[in-house]
Design an enzyme around this catalytic site. Structure first.
Site, short mmCIF file in Angstrom:
data_model
loop_
_atom_site.label_atom_id
_atom_site.label_comp_id
_atom_site.label_asym_id
_atom_site.label_seq_id
_atom_site.Cartn_x
_atom_site.Cartn_y
_atom_site.Cartn_z
N CYS A 196 -120.89 74.70 -15.35
CA CYS A 196 -119.85 75.63 -15.81
C CYS A 196 -120.16 76.16 -17.19
CB CYS A 196 -118.47 74.97 -15.79
SG CYS A 196 -118.32 73.52 -16.84
N HIS B 142 -114.26 71.27 -19.02
CA HIS B 142 -114.56 72.40 -18.15
C HIS B 142 -114.48 73.71 -18.93
CE1 HIS B 142 -115.11 74.49 -14.49
NE2 HIS B 142 -113.93 75.07 -14.51
#
Lengths: 646, 112
Positions: free
Chosen positions: A264, A593
């Site tokens: 990510c 994230h």
């Protein structure tokens, strides 16, 4: 002033008991003959260099003080040649009217007040406080005729700040010639040789002029080109019919990126770069064609000396820009199914082998690494050996992101300033731990839209919220270097305590602000994440952080044309930026994230790996920004236009 | 305070400048200026006020006032009158304490 009017004024001066006389020799405004021009353009400094009163000055003050104009009309062409001798410049650029030893205490002639502001009349050097300045001007005018400047008592000089004050208008007034002379005195004091302070690295003037001489004409294809366009290209479907009606509303280039295993960090940066207007335009206009890429297909001799152990064959095939080109084509093809950037990941692993793993990485580190990968290594025989650092001529990555930072280090003992220029591709900002200021102040309006409502960053600061502009303020604030970091001063010849100040000499096309949210502590041998919320505006004006602005504020309340190309109007426009991408981080330091928010056609989209959703403004405003991307305003509006197929 | 006595200018060639005893405040002020300590204190104060954001707050107040009044209808006097009370009130106690401490130690070190 010539000596005779001065001596005759001794009688006048005795009317106002003075603690001392301020102007030791010729007063600040000597005159020669009664007939003078009013035009500011003929004002010369004592250094013989014409202070060009550019139109900026005249335009800024629509109603100049008539008394100042009158005084200037009575003065000769070189009125400030002795001004420098009347000034005292202290180390950190503070300038004041010079006082003789033993006579430092200055008081108002009428009331003996010594604070807050004292003014010395330009004509007769009488010192008055603000209350009595007006009466001095009125009374003194009665005594002599009005033809000579020595009888004109309306203008005075602030003793502590060397700023002009009109006693009749009771307000501060400005004169470009005066300010220029003061600034010259200040800069002469702060440089070793006493000459004009070190000039910025020479920007090739011919290039600049060439760019401006060519007039802009919008391009339209001629018949040959039109035929070529039709023949060699296929129009993109404006409505990808196979994907349904809903997708037709989405703008071009929106496509999810599959997570290939904790990637990510890469996906978030890629999404931002895929929609960086100048970068996108570059690749979509085929400026780097992966089929004809020099770097990939030829075995470049310099590569064989690379320190990594790849064979020539492998090294020659590695070109991150080609992989990026492939990605652009795929993402903008109109296909909405999520794309897997596997080839790119593999290439990047080869480029940055120390980061090649399936562990989570830092997005900012990846960003730097990737730009470095795109940076085309120059072939020595093809290019000139010296490309100006920071000019961005080397590759598209630098053309887009590279700016120049200016760093000034000032000695606190003697004022000597050492200036260096460094190129930068982004700006890393500290998040302050405590934001000060009492909460009682009323909020004030400012130019920057913040939360959609004109609000002030300072009102926010007084309630304890960090803002991007606050961080930039701290970035450009003079910082006292600690006593363990004493800087070697060339003038003093010893290490001295110093002040350091950063400013931006040249803005890039795209500004990337990296917020330092990861604190690494060597003492505790651990790192922690700073989750503190940072408020960022959708429109950003960078002009207060430019070197020209910072230097102006360092010299105080002066108006003067800044040397160099920074005061040109094209640069005035190019300090306005628009937000177009925000990379946010949620979670902990080692388990978090990254998500990117993109602004396309004034609509916000959340790009969470393979999932793209449309979101509201407020979601973005409330997000925890980690890397914030701004593009120059004039490039942004073009980007927000909907792209229509031919 | 005797320094508020205003004297009209008279065409008197010899004017006695020190016809009254200087007040304690004046004496301290003179000592501070002559030794150069006042300049150093001013510089220190400037630094502290910038650091704590006070200067920016004043700037914002001035901007707001100038915007409300109109750019061309504002004088320095107006601005000073507007921000002085707020400015004085909003100085952090730590800054006041530090400066007082500096002045005290200066006075202790010089003979009055």
């Amino acid at each position: 002033m010539s000596s005779s009017p001065k001596s005759s004024h001794k009688n006048h001066r005795s009317h106002f008991p003075l603690q001392k006389s301020l102007f030791q020799q010729n007063a600040a405004f000597p005159h020669s003959s009664p007939v003078h021009t009013t035009s500011n353009k003929t004002a010369n400094s004592s250094y013989g260099k014409p202070i060009s009163a550019s139109n900026n000055f005249a335009g800024d003050f629509n109603h100049p003080c008539p008394h100042l104009l009158e005084l200037r009309s009575k003065l000769g062409p070189n009125p400030f040649r002795n001004l420098q001798d009347c000034l005292e410049v202290r180390p950190l650029g503070r300038v004041s009217v010079r006082r003789e030893l033993g006579q430092e205490v200055v008081q108002c002639g009428a009331c003996k007040a010594s604070s807050p502001r004292l003014f010395a009349c330009v004509a007769c050097a009488a010192v008055s406080c603000q209350l009595h300045a007006t009466s001095h001007a009125a009374q003194a005018d009665d005594n002599t005729g009005c033809s000579s400047p020595s009888s004109f008592h309306a203008i005075a000089v602030d003793v502590d700040r060397v700023e002009l004050f009109c006693c009749v208008c009771k307000d501060q007034v400005y004169d470009s010639g005066f300010d220029a002379a003061v600034v010259l005195a200040q800069t002469a004091a702060s440089s070793a040789i006493g000459s004009i302070h070190c000039p910025p690295p020479p920007v090739p003037a011919e290039n600049l002029r060439k760019r401006r001489r060519v007039e802009y004409k919008p391009w339209t294809p001629d018949p040959n080109e039109r035929a070529l366009i039709v023949e060699k290209s296929s129009p993109l479907p404006s409505r990808p019919s196979q994907l349904g009606e809903a997708d037709a509303e989405l703008p071009w280039g929106l496509r999810g990126l599959n997570n290939l295993g904790n990637t990510c960090f890469m996906n978030s940066v890629l999404q931002a770069l895929l929609h960086t207007p100048p970068l996108r335009n570059y690749f979509l206009s085929d400026k780097h064609n992966r089929y004809f890429c020099q770097q990939r297909n030829n075995v470049i001799s310099t590569r064989s000396h690379d320190s990594n152990n790849h064979s020539n064959k492998n090294a020659a095939r590695l070109c991150l820009a080609c992989d990026l080109d492939a990605m652009f084509s795929a993402v903008f093809s109109g296909d909405r199914t999520p794309y897997s950037p596997a080839k790119f990941l593999y290439s990047w692993w080869q480029h940055a082998s120390n980061l090649a793993s399936y562990e989570q990485q830092d997005a900012h580190e990846f960003f730097i690494s990737m730009l470095d990968g795109i940076h085309e290594k120059l072939q020595k025989d093809k290019r000139k050996p010296q490309i100006q650092t920071g000019s961005g001529d080397c590759c598209i990555a630098h053309r887009v992101f590279s700016g120049i930072l200016r760093s000034d280090v000032m000695c606190t003992a003697c004022g000597f300033t050492s200036t260096t220029y460094d190129p930068c591709i982004d700006i890393s900002l500290d998040l302050e731990t405590n934001v000060g200021g009492p909460a009682k102040l009323t909020s004030a309006k400012s130019n920057h839209s913040c939360n959609g409502v004109p609000d002030s960053k300072n009102a926010c600061q007084s309630t304890g919220v960090s803002t991007l502009m606050g961080c930039l303020d701290r970035f450009t604030r003079p910082e006292r270097l600690g006593s363990d970091q004493k800087f070697y001063c060339q003038q003093c010849q010893v290490r001295q305590e110093s002040l350091k100040q950063m400013s931006i000499r040249k803005l890039p096309l795209v500004s990337c602000f990296h917020i330092k949210r990861f604190e690494h502590s060597h003492i505790k041998k651990m790192s922690k994440k700073v989750d503190r919320f940072l408020q960022f505006p959708f429109s950003l004006d960078m002009s207060p952080y430019l070197s020209s602005s910072i230097l102006r504020s360092r010299f105080g309340n002066r108006i003067f044309p800044f040397d160099g190309d920074e005061s040109d109007s094209p640069n005035e426009l190019s300090s306005e930026f628009e937000l177009f991408a925000v990379i946010t981080h949620s979670g902990k330091l080692d388990a978090g994230h990254y998500v990117t928010y993109l602004r396309l056609s004034n609509q916000w989209y959340k790009c969470d790996d393979a999932w793209i959703t449309q979101v509201n403004d407020n979601i973005v405003r409330a997000a925890q920004g980690y890397m914030i991307f701004y593009v120059q305003k004039m490039l942004y509006y073009k980007a927000s236009e909907r792209q229509v197929a031919l | 305070m005797r320094s508020s006595v205003k004297r009209p200018p008279t065409p008197d060639a010899e004017e006695e400048e020190q016809d009254r005893e200087p007040t304690l405040q004046e004496i301290i002020n003179i000592k501070l200026v002559e030794s150069g300590e006042k300049e150093r204190l001013k510089e220190l104060l400037r630094e502290r006020l910038v650091e704590c954001g006070w200067k920016d707050e004043m700037k914002t107040l001035c901007r707001a006032f100038a915007r409300k009044r109109g750019r061309n209808n504002v004088t320095v006097d107006d601005l000073v009158h507007v921000i002085t009370p707020k400015g004085r009130a909003s100085i952090p106690d730590s800054v006041k304490a530090e400066l007082l401490q500096r002045i005290r130690s200066f006075l202790a070190s010089t003979a009055l």
